[in-house]
Structure formats: structure tokens, C-alpha cells
Enzyme design. Sequence first.
Site, PDB file in Angstrom:
ATOM      1  N   GLN A 144       0.826  -1.229   0.000  1.00  0.00           N
ATOM      2  CA  GLN A 144       0.000   0.000   0.000  1.00  0.00           C
ATOM      3  C   GLN A 144       0.851   1.266   0.000  1.00  0.00           C
ATOM      4  O   GLN A 144       0.568   2.217   0.730  1.00  0.00           O
ATOM      5  CB  GLN A 144      -0.933   0.021   1.214  1.00  0.00           C
ATOM      6  CG  GLN A 144      -2.054  -1.012   1.134  1.00  0.00           C
ATOM      7  CD  GLN A 144      -3.183  -0.735   2.112  1.00  0.00           C
ATOM      8  OE1 GLN A 144      -2.959  -0.208   3.200  1.00  0.00           O
ATOM      9  NE2 GLN A 144      -4.400  -1.093   1.724  1.00  0.00           N
ATOM     10  N   TYR A 147      -1.577   4.037  -1.025  1.00  0.00           N
ATOM     11  CA  TYR A 147      -2.597   4.345  -0.008  1.00  0.00           C
ATOM     12  C   TYR A 147      -1.951   4.950   1.244  1.00  0.00           C
ATOM     13  O   TYR A 147      -2.436   5.942   1.791  1.00  0.00           O
ATOM     14  CB  TYR A 147      -3.330   3.043   0.326  1.00  0.00           C
ATOM     15  CG  TYR A 147      -4.511   3.148   1.258  1.00  0.00           C
ATOM     16  CD1 TYR A 147      -5.750   3.603   0.803  1.00  0.00           C
ATOM     17  CD2 TYR A 147      -4.412   2.732   2.588  1.00  0.00           C
ATOM     18  CE1 TYR A 147      -6.844   3.658   1.658  1.00  0.00           C
ATOM     19  CE2 TYR A 147      -5.502   2.780   3.448  1.00  0.00           C
ATOM     20  CZ  TYR A 147      -6.712   3.241   2.972  1.00  0.00           C
ATOM     21  OH  TYR A 147      -7.801   3.293   3.829  1.00  0.00           O
ATOM     22  N   TYR A 179      -9.085  -1.394  11.467  1.00  0.00           N
ATOM     23  CA  TYR A 179      -9.859  -2.284  10.587  1.00  0.00           C
ATOM     24  C   TYR A 179     -11.326  -2.265  11.004  1.00  0.00           C
ATOM     25  O   TYR A 179     -11.674  -2.649  12.118  1.00  0.00           O
ATOM     26  CB  TYR A 179      -9.282  -3.695  10.619  1.00  0.00           C
ATOM     27  CG  TYR A 179      -8.000  -3.778   9.838  1.00  0.00           C
ATOM     28  CD1 TYR A 179      -6.795  -3.380  10.417  1.00  0.00           C
ATOM     29  CD2 TYR A 179      -7.989  -4.205   8.519  1.00  0.00           C
ATOM     30  CE1 TYR A 179      -5.609  -3.415   9.692  1.00  0.00           C
ATOM     31  CE2 TYR A 179      -6.803  -4.248   7.783  1.00  0.00           C
ATOM     32  CZ  TYR A 179      -5.626  -3.846   8.378  1.00  0.00           C
ATOM     33  OH  TYR A 179      -4.460  -3.876   7.657  1.00  0.00           O
ATOM     34  N   ILE A 180     -12.160  -1.808  10.086  1.00  0.00           N
ATOM     35  CA  ILE A 180     -13.586  -1.636  10.345  1.00  0.00           C
ATOM     36  C   ILE A 180     -14.353  -2.646   9.485  1.00  0.00           C
ATOM     37  O   ILE A 180     -13.971  -2.886   8.327  1.00  0.00           O
ATOM     38  CB  ILE A 180     -14.025  -0.188   9.983  1.00  0.00           C
ATOM     39  CG1 ILE A 180     -13.134   0.862  10.676  1.00  0.00           C
ATOM     40  CG2 ILE A 180     -15.505   0.030  10.324  1.00  0.00           C
ATOM     41  CD1 ILE A 180     -13.138   0.843  12.191  1.00  0.00           C
TER      42      ILE A 180
END
Length: 242
Positions: A144, A147, A179-180
Amino acid sequence: MARVALVTGGTRGIGHAISVALKAAGYRVAANYAGNDAAAQQFQAETGIPVYKWDVGDYAACEAGIAQVTKDLGAVEVLVNNAGITRDAMLHRMTKEQWDQVIRTDLDSVFNTSRHVIESMRSKGFGRIINVSSINGRKGQMGQTNYSAAKAGIHGFTKALAFEGAAKGITVNTIAPGYIATEMVAAVPKEVLDTKIIPQIPVGRLGESEEIARAVVFLASDDAGFVTGACLDVNGGHYMAT
Ligand code: NDP
């Protein structure tokens, strides 16, 4: 008169919960989205919150979209920059397109929207800008670079604009979710979640979108007037920054 709040990417996932929570807290909410018309229409029917389709990576589209929101609801007093995407790849395989898409959607967007609300916030002497970053912009993450760079960039933007807005009643803050449990995380195989991700979270579970939404409602409120330039980590203890 109720304040006007604009939530980018406000029709799905974390943004959906933010839009609903702000409406419940008494705001007149506008929810932006990119292209998933079916989800947006369902969201509007269920919540009664008007939806606005434009690409937050497009500067001119942000100008036109925010002008429309202003015409319909009034000047935006609370801006939640929530829209974001991932295009993961190790750097040695990452394409220029994957890099550009993420920087454009996750970082350029924060300038594109903020630029078109800041003047009215300055004239009013009130504003709240809340930028949704990520744990991976705080600590980095394999695969990432795009990101993590975009999300880390949001922190610099937040702190610089917090200086500029402070004397004008404008606060600018970042929320960095861990983390959702959303579609973004549902794409991760259950075995990877159970064996690699959840064991790293001291609270022992994924977060809920509503837990991010409650943090947004606080930062938007008058009670949070002394909180600016801050990053609120909402991650179950997964990453504890100094
Ligand atoms: P989702 O993919 O569930 O929802 C993304 C939302 O953003 C959708 O409404 C989508 O619109 C919109 N969107 C995407 N690109 C654009 C664009 N170019 N212009 C306008 N709207 C756009 O994402 P999440 O709810 O999971 O994530 C929300 C934010 O939280 C992101 O910034 C993400 O990086 C961050 N985050 C998420 C974490 C997680 O665990 N889920 C962890 C840490 C941070 P449409 O429906 O039209 O596609």
C-alpha cells in the site's frame, strides 16, 4: 438553523454511518458518491438524505457539486472527507495508474473539496473539516505505498490548515480508523482476518462504522472547538502512536 454537513463517499460503508449519525445529531446532510447509483438510491430512500454524484478527484466537479449542495441546503459548515479507495500492489508491481488513482481519490480530493468550502467558513467564522485517514497512513502497510502515502499526506494537510483556520473558528482534524467491518475489509479472506489481523487488535474484534461516526459527530460539535490539528486513532489499540 441546523448546520449543513457534506460527507464525501457518504452513501456506503463508514460514510453511510457518518451521514446517518450527523442527521440524527440534527445536521442537514448531503451525501456524495462516485458511481454506485443503486446503493445511493437505496441509501436516499432509507435515510431521506439527499445524494450528490461526482468524482472527488476532479477539482471542477467538486466546485460544481459543492455549489449545488450550497444552493439546495446552504453553505457547508461541516465537511467530512471520507471518500477513499485502495488499489493494492507491491511497489515493484504497482502501475502508474494504481498510484495515480489512489493519490487522486484519497489525497487530491481533500484539497478539491476543502478549497471550495473554506472561503464561506472563513466568512462565517465557523467550520469543521474532518478528514478520514487510516491506520495504514500512520504505520505503513505492505502493498500500500500509494494508499499509505495518500493517507499520511492527509495528516500534513490537516495540521497546516488547522493553523490557517484557528483564528477563524475553523477546526481541522483527522480520524484514523483501524480495521472496520465494511465491504473493504469483507474482501479480506476470513482465515486471514482470524489468524493475522484480529490477533493484532488488543480489543479483539473489528471496529464498527458507527464507532467512526460517533467520533465524527464529536469533532463536528461545538464541544470540540479546542480540538484542532489532531489525529484521533480509532483502532481498538491496534496502533498506538506516540
Ligand atoms: P467503501 O468502499 O465502503 O465506500 C466508499 C465510498 O466512497 C462510497 O460511497 C463510494 O461511492 C465513495 N467514493 C469512492 N471513490 C469516490 C470518488 N472518486 N468520488 C466520490 N466518492 C467516491 O469504503 P469504506 O467505508 O470502507 O471507507 C471509507 C473511508 O475510510 C475511506 O477513506 C477509507 O480509506 C477509510 N478507511 C477504511 C477502513 C476500513 O476498514 N474499511 C480502515 C481505515 C480507513 P460509490 O458507492 O459510488 O462507489
